[in-house]
Design an enzyme around this catalytic site. Structure first.
Site, mmCIF file in Angstrom:
data_model
loop_
_atom_site.group_PDB
_atom_site.id
_atom_site.type_symbol
_atom_site.label_atom_id
_atom_site.label_comp_id
_atom_site.label_asym_id
_atom_site.label_seq_id
_atom_site.Cartn_x
_atom_site.Cartn_y
_atom_site.Cartn_z
ATOM 1 N N ASP A 16 0.883 -1.163 0.000
ATOM 2 C CA ASP A 16 0.000 0.000 0.000
ATOM 3 C C ASP A 16 0.924 1.217 0.000
ATOM 4 O O ASP A 16 1.546 1.527 1.020
ATOM 5 C CB ASP A 16 -0.885 -0.035 1.253
ATOM 6 C CG ASP A 16 -1.651 1.258 1.478
ATOM 7 O OD1 ASP A 16 -1.632 2.140 0.593
ATOM 8 O OD2 ASP A 16 -2.278 1.395 2.551
ATOM 9 N N LYS A 79 2.726 11.366 -3.389
ATOM 10 C CA LYS A 79 1.714 10.670 -4.190
ATOM 11 C C LYS A 79 0.823 11.672 -4.938
ATOM 12 O O LYS A 79 0.314 11.385 -6.021
ATOM 13 C CB LYS A 79 0.871 9.803 -3.264
ATOM 14 C CG LYS A 79 -0.055 8.830 -3.958
ATOM 15 C CD LYS A 79 -0.649 7.891 -2.927
ATOM 16 C CE LYS A 79 -1.653 6.930 -3.519
ATOM 17 N NZ LYS A 79 -2.206 6.033 -2.481
ATOM 18 N N GLU A 179 -7.256 0.580 -4.535
ATOM 19 C CA GLU A 179 -7.270 0.496 -3.072
ATOM 20 C C GLU A 179 -8.606 -0.014 -2.523
ATOM 21 O O GLU A 179 -8.615 -0.898 -1.665
ATOM 22 C CB GLU A 179 -6.905 1.860 -2.462
ATOM 23 C CG GLU A 179 -5.411 2.150 -2.627
ATOM 24 C CD GLU A 179 -5.033 3.611 -2.466
ATOM 25 O OE1 GLU A 179 -5.891 4.418 -2.039
ATOM 26 O OE2 GLU A 179 -3.883 3.955 -2.775
ATOM 27 N N ASP A 205 -12.647 5.739 2.442
ATOM 28 C CA ASP A 205 -11.220 5.772 2.783
ATOM 29 C C ASP A 205 -10.801 7.187 3.158
ATOM 30 O O ASP A 205 -10.659 8.055 2.304
ATOM 31 C CB ASP A 205 -10.412 5.263 1.577
ATOM 32 C CG ASP A 205 -8.906 5.215 1.845
ATOM 33 O OD1 ASP A 205 -8.454 5.791 2.857
ATOM 34 O OD2 ASP A 205 -8.182 4.614 1.034
#
Ligand code: ADP
Ligand code: MG
Length: 642
Positions: A16, A79, A179, A205
């Site tokens: 992850d 990211k 994800e 999330d």
């Protein structure tokens, strides 16, 4: 690349690669497991600090701890820049402490003070390299392949950049997985062997800096005809269709930290006079403390804060206590942080043209979903208890590992979840187990049982959920405890506590308890099969056969002790009230029965082996029978009194 060409010693790990934290996991014989750092850490902060010459000199926690002191050399949240041009990422830039410039073909580049330029892929590669080393140290073998997760909304360029970063770190990406799909896989969703129906789920999330809500349609493998079906197709992209995604790239746990820092700053200025210039060290301390305070408030009702303010007069200590209520009021305000997250869910639903009621399950992902208010609000919106049994900040990595092991062809021999492997029950008085769902029951399974209290005026009870075949709690495994509190005080035996056990098709157990008179309720979720191998299950079962008779006797005595105590209490009260109005011989019999039963209770309580369960049972029965005239007299009296 074909799986046949790879020897089994060439493991595929699941990664992850998060905005805030990254993790690596692998499926061992205990199931998906997070691989820890040498010092036992699960998450690796996605932060890299570079030296003046452009060399990566710290990755992870140490880089994070010192970020405020080295803002221009420390790269976090990279990211946000992956596979994007500087222009694309314009909106993100105020979130970043370092300088971002335009590189070749408009790509975003990080400009370090010494003049070095770094691509987001290179920075991500530092993080991936650290995870690869961690995995190699734990698995004691070279790691060359990985499944890596990305947000569902990542476009092709962003996915390619992720692959590229992995290659720089010496990792071959076997598959990129969304994800939310990984999170669903970690819960076993979409991997059932029953003829399960397709279903619609929401994955919520909420991480450090971003919120992603995804609505997925899950089509179980059994329904997948032809290509893509069977074991090879399990977990494939064709099984999890993304119906919609909605997100907010500026909403996450960091905002809450910032809110708390603002509060501390404001109050410290009030205390020490404004115009106070906070040193980088003080600001760093405030930031770290803000996060700790927030995390503490997810568990506790209040947290105390103490910061030494450098350069402030009078020793300069700022102190205060913040309660969960106060915290919830500030994040839960109308139009505030939590509301924005809920609005995102509504958008995702609208885009998928679905109502909240059409969502069959809600999976919680990301460290910030540990905040109780977030769980409550999401639960309210979807009118269903969100899945929180697996650690929300680990669930994506665990799912990536599950996917990796499927791709590795290692899934055979795994525990199938279409039956409950071990009985599930609840602890009752005296440490006995009341089993609600028996071993090998097929899932989904559901059972309820009524319980009561054993002490007068008890306003809270602890429920201990256990798994195992034996009769006593000490011989079983506790899966967790929770409290049902806030019941109005009532005499022992009066509260009606309904306990409901539900195991869904994925083996996720939901236990809830409700006190019927007051409506007070509480619940918890567990994944009962976690950490149990097929051998564990066999051993537990064997032991239960060996001890069966002994266990049953003990359970029986323990129950008799508990129930007889209640009887004795009722009956002595009746004797006091109406004893004088019945036949003296009958009263005599009652008193003799009380004495006999009381002595059995005392002996049985001290040592269950010292009493004969059958004789005990008889003694209880005969006292019950002897007390019939007392009950009649009591009823007659209350009729007369009316
Ligand atoms: P990401 O997916 O963005 O990398 P994570 O899922 O690791 O992020 O979430 C990180 C965020 O979760 C941080 O803001 C952290 O402070 C927050 N967090 C972690 N644990 C808790 C907790 N117990 N209560 C509240 N917030 C938490
Ligand atoms: Mg994440």
């Amino acid at each position: 690349m074909s799986p046949e060409s790879t020897p089994p010693s060439d493991p595929i790990v699941g990664i992850d690669l998060g905005t805030t934290n990254s993790l690596v996991a692998y499926v061992t014989d205990k199931g998906p497991t997070i691989l820890l750092s040498e010092s036992g850490e699960a998450g690796l902060p996605s932060v890299v600090r570079y030296s003046e010459s452009g060399r990566a000199e710290a990755v992870g926690e140490s880089a994070r701890q010192e970020a405020v002191e080295h803002p221009l050399h420390t790269v976090s949240s990279v990211k946000r820049l992956m596979g994007r041009s500087r222009k694309d990422a314009q909106g993100e830039l105020d979130f970043l402490s370092y300088e971002v410039v335009e590189g070749e073909r408009d790509a975003a580049r990080i400009a370090l003070p010494g003049g070095a330029l770094k691509s987001p892929e290179e920075v991500s590669a530092e993080i991936l390299r650290t995870l690869k080393q961690r995995a190699e140290a734990t698995l004691d073998t070279e790691v060359r392949r990985a499944v890596i997760t990305v947000p569902a909304y990542f476009d092709d360029a962003q996915r390619q950049a992720t692959r590229h970063a992995a290659r720089l770190a010496g990792l071959d990406v076997v598959r990129i997985v969304n994800e939310p799909t990984a999170a669903a896989l970690a819960y076993g969703i979409g991997r059932t062997t029953n003829n399960a129906e397709p279903e619609t789920i929401a994955v919520f999330d909420l991480g450090g800096g971003t919120l992603d809500v995804s609505i997925l349609r899950v089509i179980p493998s059994a329904q997948e005809a032809g290509d893509g079906g069977g074991v090879g197709g399990v977990g494939g992209a064709d099984m999890f269709r993304v119906l919609s995604t909605a997100g907010d790239t500026r909403l996450g746990g960091d905002d809450v930290d910032r809110m708390l820092v603002e509060l501390f700053t404001r109050e410290a200025e009030q205390q020490f006079g404004s115009g106070l210039d906070f040193t980088p060290r003080t600001r760093q301390a405030m930031r770290l403390l803000a996060e700790q305070t927030k995390i503490k408030l997810s568990k506790e009702k209040s947290a105390s804060v103490r910061i030494e303010i450098e350069g402030a007069p009078d020793g300069g200590v700022y102190e205060r206590t913040i309660t969960r209520d106060e915290f919830e009021q500030s994040i839960g305000a109308e139009g505030g942080w939590v509301m924005r997250a809920i609005a995102c869910c509504e958008r995702a639903l609208r885009d998928a043209k679905l109502t909240p009621q059409q969502i069959e399950r809600v999976v919680m992902v990301g460290g910030s979903t540990r905040i109780p208010l977030v769980q409550r609000r999401v639960g309210e919106l979807f009118a269903s208890e969100p899945y929180t049994a697996l650690d929300p900040d680990r669930v994506v990595a665990l799912g990536a590992a599950a996917q990796a092991s499927i791709l590795d062809g290692r899934e055979q021999g795994a525990l199938l979840l279409d039956v409950v492997p071990l009985s599930l029950g609840i602890e009752t008085v005296g440490g006995a187990v009341a089993k609600l769902i028996m071993r090998n029951a097929s899932v989904p399974a559901r059972a309820t049982e009524m319980f009561s209290t054993s002490v007068d005026a008890q306003t809270s009870i602890m429920l201990n959920v256990v798994q195992g075949e034996r009769e006593m709690v000490e011989d079983c495994r506790s899966l967790g405890t929770f409290h049902l509190s806030g019941m109005p005080p009532m005499p022992a035996g009066i509260p009606q506590i309904e306990v409901l056990f539900m195991v869904d098709v994925n083996g996720v157990l939901d236990v809830s308890a409700v006190e019927k008179r007051s409506g007070k309720r509480a619940n918890m979720q567990v994944v009962p099969h976690h950490g149990l191998s097929a051998e564990d299950v066999d051993r537990i079962e064997r032991e239960s056969f060996t001890h069966a008779l002994e266990d049953m006797t003990r359970h029986r005595v323990v129950d008799l002790v508990a129930n007889s105590r209640l009887d004795l209490k009722w009956i002595t009260e009746l004797v006091d009230r109406v004893g004088a109005s019945i036949d003296p011989a009958q009263l005599e019999a009652v008193n003799a029965g009380i004495t006999a039963l009381r002595s059995l209770v005392e002996r049985g309580d001290a040592d269950w082996r010292s009493v004969d369960a059958e004789a005990f049972h008889q003694a209880k029965q005969s006292l019950d029978e002897a007390s019939v005239p007392l009950h009649e007299a009591s009823i007659a009296r209350s009729l007369r009194d009316e």
